[in-house]
Motif scaffolding. Structure first.
Motif: not given
Length: 523
Positions: A13, A16, A21, A31, A35, A187, A269, A338, A342, A351, A353
């Motif tokens: 994560l 990135r 996902w 996505i 981020l 976010f 989300s 947040c 995620a 997903n 986002f």
């Protein structure tokens, strides 16, 4: 989730890695462009002094209050700061206006002297219809009040190059603050969308930034027990995958607004592809234990609050407890949640986002405003038939009460009582979502999540309309179109929908509402 995947997840994560996902290359590219919130604690730490100086300049102009006009992620985190911290020192008072009902607009602004109000228009896209129309209306009213340069009382917070940014330049706004384009609205708590209103309140952004940085550092840990965001996100996903689709949020009254922010973050989300976690407040203890997981969040010093939730009551309901030592710990909580959402999206393979079902209501609302009929809108159920639908509702069902009303406590007291009666009578969870703000939060879950939701729309006809310059409709028509648009979309998707319309003064509406709700409970 296996220990191997959990250990690698946090690092991926932070790197990135969009393959966490599901989706094709286009989805994963989108996505990666969402981020930037991972950097928001550092952004806040680097910019808190400049924001404090900016707020000082604003206050020096003689403003005494701020009215923030925004929806969903553009206003909910600021509302947390307003309710938790309030005006501090020489800070300005802050009012949130996120309602298009003409009576609500009049309640918020009708009895104020506008000369010392700073209007803050907040919209990531810069094209949110509520913000656009309210901006037009405010500027028009300032002109009618003889303000030579209405933009001098206005600030915009938006993404670079948005329609709102162009309007701010055209109308000579006092300022236009740019939000980071790689941070989605829900976010954005640690960005200008919340922190600029917060610093106008006089909130200590340095303390919030310190808390957020500490939490971000902890969320770098590979091991679940040492990583608060990874631990919470893994736990949320584990409960959802085990069939616990309801998250009961038991929030200390001091932090009540934080519960609303968490609600929109989780619902928007996770509520898609037929999945989703339904956030509920602590009134929903009547929900079957097999469907519920619980988060309890409160101040460490509030002994009375923690006594309400003894650990012996956790039996049968997986529970996580979050203790805040001081108010500024909210900075860390914004980041923790947040990060957790995620992580939960990665484990649940959805997903977190995007908001693929939100546009549907926007499109139908626009058609109604343009004089077209709502496609496939069907006929709402009668209260009696809706009651029978509640009585026969199966596993995974819930009731959402969706209101298009001014902020009248007497009406919401009736709805709260009705909600509790439904819980007891039909043994299903109930959530009460004020519109149109829910369209920018839980509305995604209602349309894209579980297909077993039942929806009760409650709308009042405004006593007076408010015209919108250069539009063929006023706020009464807009508010009605938003309600009808969402009702049409939910009906078209096979949801059970009932609609109640109230007319007249408040106490008459209260009596009408009680009468309309009674047949539902008698099913």
């Amino acid at each position: 989730m296996s220990q191997v995947s959990s250990v690698s997840l946090a690092g991926r994560l932070w790197e990135r890695d969009a393959t966490l996902w599901p989706g094709d290359d286009g989805v994963r590219s989108a996505i990666r462009d969402r981020l930037g919130w991972l950097d928001s604690p550092r952004w806040l730490a680097d910019n808190q002094t400049a924001l404090a100086d900016w707020a000082g300049d604003i206050r020096a102009r003689g403003f005494s209050q701020v009215v923030l006009i925004g929806m969903g992620g553009s206003s909910l985190a600021a509302e947390v700061l307003a309710e938790v911290f309030g005006p501090a020192g020489d800070g300005l008072s802050l009012t949130i206006l996120d309602n298009t009902h003409p009576d609500a607009i009049t309640q918020a602004l009708g009895n104020r002297a506008w000369s010392r109000i700073l209007f803050v228009f907040s919209s990531k896209s810069g094209s949110t219809i509520e913000v656009q129309t309210l901006c037009t209306w405010v500027l028009d009213n300032l002109e009618e009040q003889g303000v030579a340069e209405p933009g001098g009382q206005c600030v915009a917070i938006t993404d670079p190059g948005s329609p709102l940014m162009h309007l701010a330049v055209q109308r000579h706004f006092l300022d236009c603050l740019e939000g980071p384009p790689d941070v989605g609205g829900r976010f954005s708590a640690l960005t200008p969308f919340a922190m600029a209103p917060g610093v106008l309140l006089g909130t200590d952004l340095a303390a919030i930034a310190h808390s957020a940085l500490q939490m971000a550092e902890q969320c770098n840990a590979d091991e679940v027990p040492n990583n608060p965001g990874l631990a919470l996100g893994s736990w949320l996903a584990e409960q959802s995958l085990a069939g616990r689709d309801c998250l009961q949020l038991c929030i200390d009254e001091q932090y009540r607004a934080f519960g609303s922010w968490v609600e929109q973050l989780i619902a928007e989300s996770t509520g898609k592809a037929g999945k989703g976690i339904l956030p509920l407040n602590d009134a929903d203890a009547s929900v079957p234990k097999s469907r519920v997981a619980r988060v309890i969040l409160g101040a460490s010093t509030n002994e009375a609050f923690w006594q309400r939730y003894p650990q012996t009551d956790d039996e049968g309901v997986p529970t996580r407890r979050i203790t805040l030592e001081k108010e500024a710990d909210l900075g860390g909580e914004f980041f923790r949640w947040c990060f957790a959402v995620a992580v939960a999206g990665a484990v649940m393979q959805l997903n977190p986002f995007d908001e693929p079902d939100v546009a549907a209501t926007k499109a139908v609302t626009r058609e109604l405003l343009d004089g077209e009929s709502a496609p496939g809108s069907g006929t709402p159920l009668t209260p009696e038939t809706f009651g029978m639908s509640l009585a026969s509702a199966g596993q995974g069902s819930y009731l959402a009460i969706l209101t298009y009303l001014p902020d009248e406590p007497a009406l919401f007291d009736v709805l709260e009582e009705f909600g509790q009666a439904v819980r007891e009578h039909f043994a299903i969870p109930v959530t009460l979502n004020p519109g149109p703000r829910y369209l920018h939060s839980t509305g995604q879950l209602h349309k894209g999540g579980s297909p077993h939701g039942l929806f009760l729309f409650v709308r009042s006809v405004p006593e007076h309309d408010l015209d919108i310059l250069d539009e063929d409709f006023g706020f009464a028509h807009l508010n009605h179109a938003q309600a009808e648009g969402d009702r049409a979309v939910l009906t078209d998707r096979g949801r059970a929908v009932c609609s109640i319309e109230l007319v007249g003064p408040t106490m008459s509406c209260v009596a009408q509402l009680r009468g309309a709700l009674a047949p539902i409970l008698s099913a």
